[in-house]
Design a protein around this motif. Structure first.
Motif, PDB file in Angstrom:
ATOM      1  N   ILE A  77       0.840  -1.201   0.000  1.00 44.10           N
ATOM      2  CA  ILE A  77       0.000   0.000   0.000  1.00 44.10           C
ATOM      3  C   ILE A  77       0.875   1.250   0.000  1.00 44.10           C
ATOM      4  CG2 ILE A  77      -1.612   1.338   1.411  1.00 44.10           C
ATOM      5  CD1 ILE A  77      -2.848  -1.370   2.263  1.00 44.10           C
ATOM      6  N   VAL A  78       1.904   1.259   0.821  1.00 43.93           N
ATOM      7  CA  VAL A  78       2.794   2.424   0.898  1.00 43.93           C
ATOM      8  C   VAL A  78       3.531   2.636  -0.422  1.00 43.93           C
ATOM      9  CG1 VAL A  78       4.857   3.342   2.028  1.00 43.93           C
ATOM     10  CG2 VAL A  78       3.049   2.299   3.402  1.00 43.93           C
ATOM     11  N   LEU A  79       4.128   1.579  -0.962  1.00 42.76           N
ATOM     12  CA  LEU A  79       4.851   1.703  -2.234  1.00 42.76           C
ATOM     13  C   LEU A  79       3.907   2.099  -3.366  1.00 42.76           C
ATOM     14  CD1 LEU A  79       7.253  -1.377  -2.081  1.00 42.76           C
ATOM     15  CD2 LEU A  79       7.846   1.031  -1.790  1.00 42.76           C
ATOM     16  N   GLY A  80       2.726   1.505  -3.373  1.00 45.10           N
ATOM     17  CA  GLY A  80       1.744   1.845  -4.401  1.00 45.10           C
ATOM     18  C   GLY A  80       1.304   3.290  -4.303  1.00 45.10           C
ATOM     19  N   ALA A  81       1.115   3.785  -3.078  1.00 45.43           N
ATOM     20  CA  ALA A  81       0.712   5.180  -2.887  1.00 45.43           C
ATOM     21  C   ALA A  81       1.813   6.132  -3.340  1.00 45.43           C
ATOM     22  CB  ALA A  81       0.362   5.429  -1.426  1.00 45.43           C
ATOM     23  N   ILE A  82       3.056   5.802  -3.046  1.00 45.09           N
ATOM     24  CA  ILE A  82       4.173   6.647  -3.491  1.00 45.09           C
ATOM     25  C   ILE A  82       4.269   6.633  -5.019  1.00 45.09           C
ATOM     26  CG2 ILE A  82       6.691   6.918  -3.459  1.00 45.09           C
ATOM     27  CD1 ILE A  82       6.591   5.796  -0.564  1.00 45.09           C
ATOM     28  N   GLY A  83       4.189   5.445  -5.619  1.00 50.49           N
ATOM     29  CA  GLY A  83       4.221   5.331  -7.075  1.00 50.49           C
ATOM     30  C   GLY A  83       3.059   6.073  -7.727  1.00 50.49           C
ATOM     31  N   LEU A  84       1.887   5.972  -7.122  1.00 47.60           N
ATOM     32  CA  LEU A  84       0.717   6.675  -7.640  1.00 47.60           C
ATOM     33  C   LEU A  84       0.906   8.186  -7.557  1.00 47.60           C
ATOM     34  CD1 LEU A  84      -2.214   6.451  -8.683  1.00 47.60           C
ATOM     35  CD2 LEU A  84      -2.938   6.376  -6.302  1.00 47.60           C
ATOM     36  N   THR A  85       1.453   8.665  -6.451  1.00 44.24           N
ATOM     37  CA  THR A  85       1.685  10.103  -6.278  1.00 44.24           C
ATOM     38  C   THR A  85       2.694  10.618  -7.301  1.00 44.24           C
ATOM     39  OG1 THR A  85       1.222   9.896  -3.913  1.00 44.24           O
ATOM     40  CG2 THR A  85       2.411  11.868  -4.629  1.00 44.24           C
ATOM     41  N   ILE A  86       3.795   9.905  -7.473  1.00 46.78           N
ATOM     42  CA  ILE A  86       4.803  10.318  -8.459  1.00 46.78           C
ATOM     43  C   ILE A  86       4.194  10.328  -9.855  1.00 46.78           C
ATOM     44  CG2 ILE A  86       6.975   9.636  -9.578  1.00 46.78           C
ATOM     45  CD1 ILE A  86       7.847   8.592  -6.783  1.00 46.78           C
ATOM     46  N   SER A  87       3.411   9.308 -10.176  1.00 44.08           N
ATOM     47  CA  SER A  87       2.766   9.237 -11.489  1.00 44.08           C
ATOM     48  C   SER A  87       1.787  10.388 -11.689  1.00 44.08           C
ATOM     49  CB  SER A  87       2.030   7.905 -11.649  1.00 44.08           C
ATOM     50  OG  SER A  87       2.938   6.845 -11.651  1.00 44.08           O
ATOM     51  N   LEU A  88       1.036  10.721 -10.645  1.00 47.61           N
ATOM     52  CA  LEU A  88       0.095  11.834 -10.761  1.00 47.61           C
ATOM     53  C   LEU A  88       0.818  13.154 -11.010  1.00 47.61           C
ATOM     54  CD1 LEU A  88      -2.582  10.997  -8.041  1.00 47.61           C
ATOM     55  CD2 LEU A  88      -2.906  11.116 -10.514  1.00 47.61           C
ATOM     56  N   PHE A  89       1.931  13.381 -10.318  1.00 45.66           N
ATOM     57  CA  PHE A  89       2.717  14.594 -10.552  1.00 45.66           C
ATOM     58  C   PHE A  89       3.266  14.615 -11.985  1.00 45.66           C
ATOM     59  CE2 PHE A  89       3.111  15.186  -5.881  1.00 45.66           C
ATOM     60  CZ  PHE A  89       2.676  16.494  -5.828  1.00 45.66           C
ATOM     61  N   ALA A  90       3.731  13.465 -12.466  1.00 49.62           N
ATOM     62  CA  ALA A  90       4.263  13.394 -13.835  1.00 49.62           C
ATOM     63  C   ALA A  90       3.159  13.645 -14.863  1.00 49.62           C
ATOM     64  CB  ALA A  90       4.918  12.037 -14.074  1.00 49.62           C
ATOM     65  N   ILE A  91       1.990  13.086 -14.624  1.00 52.45           N
ATOM     66  CA  ILE A  91       0.862  13.293 -15.541  1.00 52.45           C
ATOM     67  C   ILE A  91       0.436  14.761 -15.529  1.00 52.45           C
ATOM     68  CG2 ILE A  91      -1.595  12.773 -15.891  1.00 52.45           C
ATOM     69  CD1 ILE A  91      -0.897   9.884 -14.927  1.00 52.45           C
ATOM     70  N   ALA A  92       0.347  15.344 -14.348  1.00 56.56           N
ATOM     71  CA  ALA A  92      -0.035  16.755 -14.247  1.00 56.56           C
ATOM     72  C   ALA A  92       1.014  17.658 -14.909  1.00 56.56           C
ATOM     73  CB  ALA A  92      -0.220  17.144 -12.782  1.00 56.56           C
ATOM     74  N   GLY A  93       2.286  17.368 -14.694  1.00 55.79           N
ATOM     75  CA  GLY A  93       3.358  18.156 -15.313  1.00 55.79           C
ATOM     76  C   GLY A  93       3.351  18.048 -16.824  1.00 55.79           C
ATOM     77  N   THR A  94       3.111  16.850 -17.320  1.00 50.00           N
ATOM     78  CA  THR A  94       3.047  16.650 -18.765  1.00 50.00           C
ATOM     79  C   THR A  94       1.848  17.393 -19.359  1.00 50.00           C
ATOM     80  OG1 THR A  94       4.112  14.500 -18.567  1.00 50.00           O
ATOM     81  CG2 THR A  94       2.887  14.915 -20.590  1.00 50.00           C
ATOM     82  N   ALA A  95       0.722  17.333 -18.683  1.00 52.29           N
ATOM     83  CA  ALA A  95      -0.460  18.052 -19.173  1.00 52.29           C
ATOM     84  C   ALA A  95      -0.226  19.557 -19.145  1.00 52.29           C
ATOM     85  CB  ALA A  95      -1.678  17.680 -18.342  1.00 52.29           C
ATOM     86  N   TYR A  96       0.426  20.049 -18.094  1.00 50.37           N
ATOM     87  CA  TYR A  96       0.690  21.477 -17.953  1.00 50.37           C
ATOM     88  C   TYR A  96       1.663  21.980 -19.021  1.00 50.37           C
ATOM     89  CZ  TYR A  96       1.903  25.876 -15.626  1.00 50.37           C
ATOM     90  OH  TYR A  96       2.120  27.191 -15.339  1.00 50.37           O
ATOM     91  N   LEU A  97       2.656  21.166 -19.341  1.00 45.95           N
ATOM     92  CA  LEU A  97       3.666  21.554 -20.333  1.00 45.95           C
ATOM     93  C   LEU A  97       3.401  20.985 -21.728  1.00 45.95           C
ATOM     94  CD1 LEU A  97       6.921  21.103 -18.222  1.00 45.95           C
ATOM     95  CD2 LEU A  97       5.837  23.246 -18.887  1.00 45.95           C
ATOM     96  N   ALA A  98       2.201  20.474 -21.976  1.00 46.77           N
ATOM     97  CA  ALA A  98       1.903  19.809 -23.248  1.00 46.77           C
ATOM     98  C   ALA A  98       2.216  20.652 -24.480  1.00 46.77           C
ATOM     99  CB  ALA A  98       0.448  19.342 -23.272  1.00 46.77           C
ATOM    100  N   PRO A  99       1.830  21.918 -24.546  1.00 46.57           N
ATOM    101  CA  PRO A  99       2.138  22.682 -25.773  1.00 46.57           C
ATOM    102  C   PRO A  99       3.645  22.811 -26.026  1.00 46.57           C
ATOM    103  CG  PRO A  99       0.525  23.862 -24.430  1.00 46.57           C
ATOM    104  CD  PRO A  99       1.014  22.705 -23.625  1.00 46.57           C
TER     105      PRO A  99
END
Length: 146
Positions: A77-99
């Motif tokens: 659960i802990v590792l999955g939550a950390i991986g999920l958080t990192i992935s969410l930040f990466a997805i948000a960053g990619t969406a923000y910098l998409a253009p």
């Protein structure tokens, strides 16, 4: 005539680890993979992170209900939550910098020489740094390459 062990209704569990223990270890594996893939292929890290949380929570609930143990469930659960958080930040960053990222990728794919690729970096890196409110030259200093 008796049924084979582990088959049929209400028979004994199959030989080896009990199902709760296997489920806890499954959550641990999923969590570790979620954390690992969050850095390299974050959409998969996102999916594995959610799967790890679901499997780990189910394993803990089942262990509590049966008064058993689910080794690895909490760590999963802990590792999955950390991986999920990192992935969410990466997805948000990619969406923000998409253009900027799309423009940079098109520029680099159309370049034939290192000088052309350097020109792409010199054009798009300052745009990304400005959007992220980073000091000028930060992306070059830390060696970011897209």
């Amino acid at each position: 005539m008796s049924e084979p062990q582990g088959q049929g209704g209400g028979g004994a569990a199959p030989l080896g680890r009990p199902p709760v223990e296997r489920t806890g270890m499954r959550a641990l594996w999923l969590g570790g993979l979620a954390l690992l893939t969050a850095f390299f292929f974050y959409p998969l890290g996102f999916v594995l992170g959610i799967a790890s949380l679901v499997v780990g929570i189910k394993a803990q609930r089942q262990a509590k209900r049966t008064r058993g143990v689910a080794p690895g469930a909490t760590a999963g659960i802990v590792l999955g939550a950390i991986g999920l958080t990192i992935s969410l930040f990466a997805i948000a960053g990619t969406a923000y910098l998409a253009p900027e990222l799309n423009g940079y990728q098109k520029c680099v794919s159309g370049s034939n020489t290192n000088a052309d690729q350097r020109a792409c970096r010199e054009h798009y890196y300052p745009k990304m740094e400005e959007k992220l409110h980073l000091p000028s030259g930060t992306m070059d200093d830390v060696g970011v390459r897209f």
